[in-house]
Design a protein around this motif. Sequence first.
Motif, mmCIF file in Angstrom:
data_model
loop_
_atom_site.group_PDB
_atom_site.id
_atom_site.type_symbol
_atom_site.label_atom_id
_atom_site.label_comp_id
_atom_site.label_asym_id
_atom_site.label_seq_id
_atom_site.Cartn_x
_atom_site.Cartn_y
_atom_site.Cartn_z
ATOM 1 N N GLU A 22 0.615 -1.766 0.423
ATOM 2 C CA GLU A 22 0.033 0.342 0.207
ATOM 3 C C GLU A 22 1.342 1.093 0.349
ATOM 4 O O GLU A 22 0.211 2.019 0.140
ATOM 5 N N ASP A 23 1.488 1.334 0.155
ATOM 6 C CA ASP A 23 2.473 2.630 -0.403
ATOM 7 C C ASP A 23 3.468 2.419 1.096
ATOM 8 O O ASP A 23 4.008 4.339 1.219
ATOM 9 N N TYR A 24 3.284 2.080 1.745
ATOM 10 C CA TYR A 24 4.617 2.919 3.708
ATOM 11 C C TYR A 24 5.595 2.042 2.721
ATOM 12 O O TYR A 24 5.848 1.341 2.020
ATOM 13 N N ASN A 25 6.142 2.966 3.940
ATOM 14 C CA ASN A 25 8.157 2.928 3.935
ATOM 15 C C ASN A 25 8.106 2.888 5.581
ATOM 16 O O ASN A 25 8.309 2.853 5.930
ATOM 17 N N ILE A 26 9.113 1.658 5.264
ATOM 18 C CA ILE A 26 9.910 1.482 6.495
ATOM 19 C C ILE A 26 11.245 1.342 6.456
ATOM 20 O O ILE A 26 12.088 0.681 5.273
ATOM 21 N N ASP A 27 12.001 2.022 7.584
ATOM 22 C CA ASP A 27 13.616 2.735 7.360
ATOM 23 C C ASP A 27 13.650 1.614 8.873
ATOM 24 O O ASP A 27 14.156 2.068 9.842
ATOM 25 N N PRO A 28 15.166 0.319 8.420
ATOM 26 C CA PRO A 28 14.872 -0.522 9.047
ATOM 27 C C PRO A 28 16.671 0.389 10.448
ATOM 28 O O PRO A 28 16.150 0.139 11.433
ATOM 29 N N PHE A 29 16.573 1.392 9.693
ATOM 30 C CA PHE A 29 18.252 1.492 10.714
ATOM 31 C C PHE A 29 17.787 2.801 11.752
ATOM 32 O O PHE A 29 18.275 3.664 12.936
ATOM 33 N N SER A 71 14.164 3.450 12.391
ATOM 34 C CA SER A 71 12.772 2.978 13.046
ATOM 35 C C SER A 71 12.019 3.533 12.293
ATOM 36 O O SER A 71 10.873 4.582 13.521
ATOM 37 N N THR A 72 11.878 4.414 11.408
ATOM 38 C CA THR A 72 11.106 5.815 10.873
ATOM 39 C C THR A 72 10.422 5.194 9.656
ATOM 40 O O THR A 72 10.233 4.247 9.394
ATOM 41 N N TYR A 73 8.901 4.875 10.354
ATOM 42 C CA TYR A 73 7.874 4.303 9.505
ATOM 43 C C TYR A 73 7.156 5.472 8.330
ATOM 44 O O TYR A 73 6.633 6.260 9.317
ATOM 45 N N THR A 74 6.796 5.437 6.858
ATOM 46 C CA THR A 74 6.444 6.895 6.572
ATOM 47 C C THR A 74 4.899 6.900 5.521
ATOM 48 O O THR A 74 5.506 5.064 5.440
ATOM 49 N N ASN A 89 4.996 11.670 4.701
ATOM 50 C CA ASN A 89 4.943 11.703 6.195
ATOM 51 C C ASN A 89 5.547 10.742 7.548
ATOM 52 O O ASN A 89 5.059 9.400 7.185
ATOM 53 N N VAL A 90 5.805 10.753 8.105
ATOM 54 C CA VAL A 90 6.230 9.863 9.002
ATOM 55 C C VAL A 90 4.918 9.881 10.045
ATOM 56 O O VAL A 90 4.364 11.168 10.488
ATOM 57 N N VAL A 91 4.866 8.642 10.393
ATOM 58 C CA VAL A 91 3.575 8.004 11.073
ATOM 59 C C VAL A 91 3.696 7.026 12.429
ATOM 60 O O VAL A 91 2.808 7.098 13.408
#
Length: 353
Positions: A212-219, A221-224, A229-231
């Motif tokens: 659904e086009d959400y993104n996760i930065d594992p380094f 721990s940022t979820y957009t 937008n950061v959620v």
Amino acid sequence: MRHLLVMLLAFPLLIFSQTEEKKFNLKKEVKKVFKFSTFYGAVNGGTSISDDDIYSITTGTLNQDIVETPFDYSIKFGVRKIARFGYLPKEAFKKGNENSFSDAATMGKVTGFEFLFEGEYKRQQGLSYFDQHHFLRYVADKWLVKVEYYTNGFADIEYFESTQRYRQKISKKLSLNIGAVQRFAEPYGFDPLADWVLENGNLHYTYLALQEDYNIDPFTSTYTDPNGNVVATSNEVWKEVVIPQVLDRFVESERNKLSNTLQHSVIIGFDFYHYDRKFWLHSWGNLMPYHYDDGNEYSYHNFNGGQWLDYSGGLIFGYWFNKNLGTFIEGKYNKYWNREWHNFSLGLNYKIF
């Protein structure tokens, strides 16, 4: 939906227009239709659930997120022409937040034509809805017809219903009815998340969110979200706050892609009404024991594994033990396609003279 409302509003005019053209007086007939009706509008509001603090730890740092729920409110407007039952109090004003359980009854107090058109913009526990309840009802001595549209966002139910029934009076207080009912609604029973359930029964929600086009930065721990937008900045907030929102939007989107289905059913029912100043009892019930299977891919027969029972009913009871002490029980219950919605009220009154 706009066309549906226009048809419902035009229905009584079409009935009365069947008289000879030279005798038809539009102004007179419209006045007759709306005589004794009430137009109303009101705003109601109040405090919702309190803010909720959510704590998490990221690389040893304490993080605090606050889930805020704005206040509840409702803006209700409508017009109604429904004969008042004896147990109902005479209202100085119609505020729209009264519990008129008798509106759900199959029969009215009198024979003839009655209607209700009501809409409500509301926010409840942070979620916004536009609920509607409209119906046209004509009750005769031996038959009744009714068309109804109902939507309740909090109960997640929406349908258009029409019914035609033969009515048999058993006594002045009790009548039975049998006939057919047609319901037009979304294909309830369809589960858009079924394809995302793993063999162990768990839901692969992370992969669904990525699709659904959400993104996760594992380094970090940022979820957009899809707009960048950061959620969430922690896994706890991601799972407890964001994922439920993702699933809700996904399910709603997938359900909206499907066309509504038409369901034909057999219906039987009863209605009982007794009233005097000391004791009153009003009850009604409806049962749909058989539903026609037209072979539609999204028919509820396929999700339920065959036939099922849909039913609804209501009870309004009041009794004064003496001039001071009295008790009451009121409520209604509906179950369609294994979706339930109900209201009830009970208690004691003691009057001091």
